[in-house]
Design an enzyme around this catalytic site. Sequence first.
Site, PDB file in Angstrom:
ATOM      1  N   HIS A 223       0.750  -1.160  -0.003  1.00 13.24           N
ATOM      2  CA  HIS A 223       0.128   0.107  -0.095  1.00 13.24           C
ATOM      3  C   HIS A 223       0.883   1.332  -0.031  1.00 13.24           C
ATOM      4  CE1 HIS A 223      -3.243   2.987   1.169  1.00 13.24           C
ATOM      5  NE2 HIS A 223      -3.866   1.990   0.707  1.00 13.24           N
ATOM      6  N   ASP A 274      -8.060  -4.829  -1.229  1.00 16.00           N
ATOM      7  CA  ASP A 274      -8.542  -5.663  -2.431  1.00 16.00           C
ATOM      8  C   ASP A 274      -8.135  -7.086  -2.139  1.00 16.00           C
ATOM      9  OD1 ASP A 274      -9.276  -3.415  -4.158  1.00 16.00           O
ATOM     10  OD2 ASP A 274      -7.139  -2.791  -4.049  1.00 16.00           O
TER      11      ASP A 274
HETATM   12  C1  LIG Z   1      -0.125  -0.323  -3.863  1.00 13.95           C
HETATM   13  C2  LIG Z   1       1.193  -0.100  -4.662  1.00 13.95           C
HETATM   14  C3  LIG Z   1       1.156   0.546  -6.002  1.00 13.95           C
HETATM   15  C4  LIG Z   1       1.899   0.789  -3.568  1.00 13.95           C
HETATM   16  O1  LIG Z   1       3.197   1.072  -4.314  1.00 13.95           O
HETATM   17  P1  LIG Z   1       4.273   1.993  -3.552  1.00 13.95           P
HETATM   18  O2  LIG Z   1       4.178   2.397  -2.045  1.00 13.95           O
HETATM   19  O3  LIG Z   1       4.887   2.750  -4.375  1.00 13.95           O
HETATM   20  O4  LIG Z   1       5.385   0.809  -3.247  1.00 13.95           O
HETATM   21  P2  LIG Z   1       6.470   0.341  -4.154  1.00 13.95           P
HETATM   22  O5  LIG Z   1       5.896   0.089  -5.595  1.00 13.95           O
HETATM   23  O6  LIG Z   1       7.624   1.501  -3.960  1.00 13.95           O
HETATM   24  O7  LIG Z   1       7.015  -0.856  -3.355  1.00 13.95           O
HETATM   25  C5  LIG Z   1       8.001  -1.193  -2.366  1.00 13.95           C
HETATM   26  C6  LIG Z   1       8.602  -2.470  -2.690  1.00 13.95           C
HETATM   27  O8  LIG Z   1       7.690  -3.549  -2.561  1.00 13.95           O
HETATM   28  C7  LIG Z   1       7.657  -4.179  -3.779  1.00 13.95           C
HETATM   29  N1  LIG Z   1       6.368  -4.495  -3.763  1.00 13.95           N
HETATM   30  C8  LIG Z   1       5.241  -3.581  -3.414  1.00 13.95           C
HETATM   31  N2  LIG Z   1       4.056  -4.160  -3.688  1.00 13.95           N
HETATM   32  C9  LIG Z   1       4.257  -5.486  -3.970  1.00 13.95           C
HETATM   33  C10 LIG Z   1       3.482  -6.440  -4.339  1.00 13.95           C
HETATM   34  N3  LIG Z   1       2.238  -6.439  -4.608  1.00 13.95           N
HETATM   35  N4  LIG Z   1       4.076  -7.553  -4.986  1.00 13.95           N
HETATM   36  C11 LIG Z   1       5.279  -7.726  -4.827  1.00 13.95           C
HETATM   37  N5  LIG Z   1       6.071  -6.651  -4.638  1.00 13.95           N
HETATM   38  C12 LIG Z   1       5.693  -5.470  -4.256  1.00 13.95           C
HETATM   39  C13 LIG Z   1       7.860  -3.237  -4.612  1.00 13.95           C
HETATM   40  O9  LIG Z   1       8.370  -4.056  -5.972  1.00 13.95           O
HETATM   41  C14 LIG Z   1       9.369  -2.487  -4.270  1.00 13.95           C
HETATM   42  O10 LIG Z   1      10.483  -3.815  -4.019  1.00 13.95           O
HETATM   43  P3  LIG Z   1      11.876  -3.166  -4.274  1.00 13.95           P
HETATM   44  O11 LIG Z   1      12.126  -1.924  -3.399  1.00 13.95           O
HETATM   45  O12 LIG Z   1      12.504  -4.295  -4.255  1.00 13.95           O
HETATM   46  O13 LIG Z   1      11.766  -2.363  -5.494  1.00 13.95           O
HETATM   47  C15 LIG Z   1       1.919  -1.499  -4.731  1.00 13.95           C
HETATM   48  O14 LIG Z   1       2.079  -2.082  -3.360  1.00 13.95           O
HETATM   49  C16 LIG Z   1       1.343  -2.467  -5.536  1.00 13.95           C
HETATM   50  O15 LIG Z   1       1.441  -2.194  -6.677  1.00 13.95           O
HETATM   51  N6  LIG Z   1       0.412  -3.612  -5.153  1.00 13.95           N
HETATM   52  C17 LIG Z   1      -0.201  -4.358  -6.075  1.00 13.95           C
HETATM   53  C18 LIG Z   1      -1.485  -3.563  -6.446  1.00 13.95           C
HETATM   54  C19 LIG Z   1      -2.585  -3.381  -5.339  1.00 13.95           C
HETATM   55  O16 LIG Z   1      -2.941  -4.198  -4.681  1.00 13.95           O
HETATM   56  N7  LIG Z   1      -3.084  -2.058  -5.421  1.00 13.95           N
HETATM   57  C20 LIG Z   1      -4.303  -1.885  -4.565  1.00 13.95           C
HETATM   58  C21 LIG Z   1      -3.817  -0.727  -3.636  1.00 13.95           C
HETATM   59  S1  LIG Z   1      -5.009  -0.689  -2.512  1.00 13.95           S
END
Ligand SMILES: CC(C)(COP(=O)(O)OP(=O)(O)OC[C@H]1O[C@@H](n2cnc3c(N)ncnc32)[C@H](O)[C@@H]1OP(=O)(O)O)[C@@H](O)C(=O)NCCC(=O)NCCS
Length: 337
Positions: A223, A274
Amino acid sequence: MPNLSHFDQEVIFLIWNKRLPNRAELSTLEQSLRASCGLPAELIDLMKQFPREANPIDVLRTAVSVLEFYDPNARDISRETSIKTAIRLTAQFPTIVAAADRIRHGLEPVAPAGSLNIAANFLYMLRGEKPAEREARIFNICLILHADHELNASTFTARVVAGTLADMYAAVTAAIGALSGPLHGGANTNVMKTLLEVGALDNVESFIKQALANKRKIMGFGHAVYKTEDPRATHLRQFSKEMGEAAGDSKWYQMSRKVEEVMMREKGLYPNVDFFSASTYYMMGIPLDLYTPIFAISRISGWTGHILEQYDDNKLIRPRAEYVGPRDLVYVPIEQR
Ligand SMILES: CC(C)(COP(=O)(O)OP(=O)(O)OC[C@H]1O[C@@H](n2cnc3c(N)ncnc32)[C@H](O)[C@@H]1OP(=O)(O)O)[C@@H](O)C(=O)NCCC(=O)NCCS
């Protein structure tokens, strides 16, 4: 125990007015929502022309844009008129989504039942029969849990559009576009697709490890704000369990629990809103591509609440960008490039 059949309307009132309604206000809101859930016949006719394979979230986005044509006061963004628009949109969203699903299956839309609340009415319009009490109650709480969540991507989008003083239909249409992406509201559908792809409890460990090794994101985890468990997931986990037990099929719940365990061990990531909503809706027999529109059926109250706030005290939202590209470039005439 509060009367949950009013809960969604109470939450909607709270979001729009920053306080809970008294009985008279609640009753007025309920009546207005009930009176507003029908759709213009022109919209239903138009929806029947849409391709059967159109994604329901795109149908919803297009339908909201179309609704503007049938609202002579669409451009009036005074609070008084905006509240009426917000009531209509909130009432019409479930009708649109249920109608979209029935139309693509060659069925006639079911007219809303005056006696039911938003949650139960949606399930009724989808299936043509009233849902069981407990299922309707769980679905109602699901809607409450999704109603608003600060400046998530779609709400921020709605704010940006409203901040230009564009009307509510424009802001909500844009918000639906933002919600549809898999990193936001589109995640719930993708969670279920992943669980179906994994297929069995015994496959979870190897599937998730392989996916992570391939740098694949596991939908429903992580998140942008929460770095601990999303409090909404705590409730939804329970509903997934309960709906699985009620359907005599706990497989998807158990698989979800296993995914949770592996994700915590491998990445230290918690489930978000979700993750467990997916298996909860699956156990209700709801088609996968309706999960994101269901998110919208709830979030419309939050979006419109934010739009009302934006109009009340507006300032154009115009962030600056920090340029990080190459500098000191020299213009080269096109013939020489
Ligand atoms: C929600 C989301 C976009 C938040 O993104 P964010 O805060 O920018 O977090 P980041 O993308 O910077 O992630 C940090 C790290 O965790 C990893 N990560 C985050 N969510 C992940 C997931 N769902 N699966 C695998 N790895 C994940 C990223 O790859 C990153 O790893 P790294 O540091 O090795 O590159 C992200 O967690 C995601 O894409 N989740 C899946 C989609 C989802 O469920 N969305 C609904 C949100 S309510």
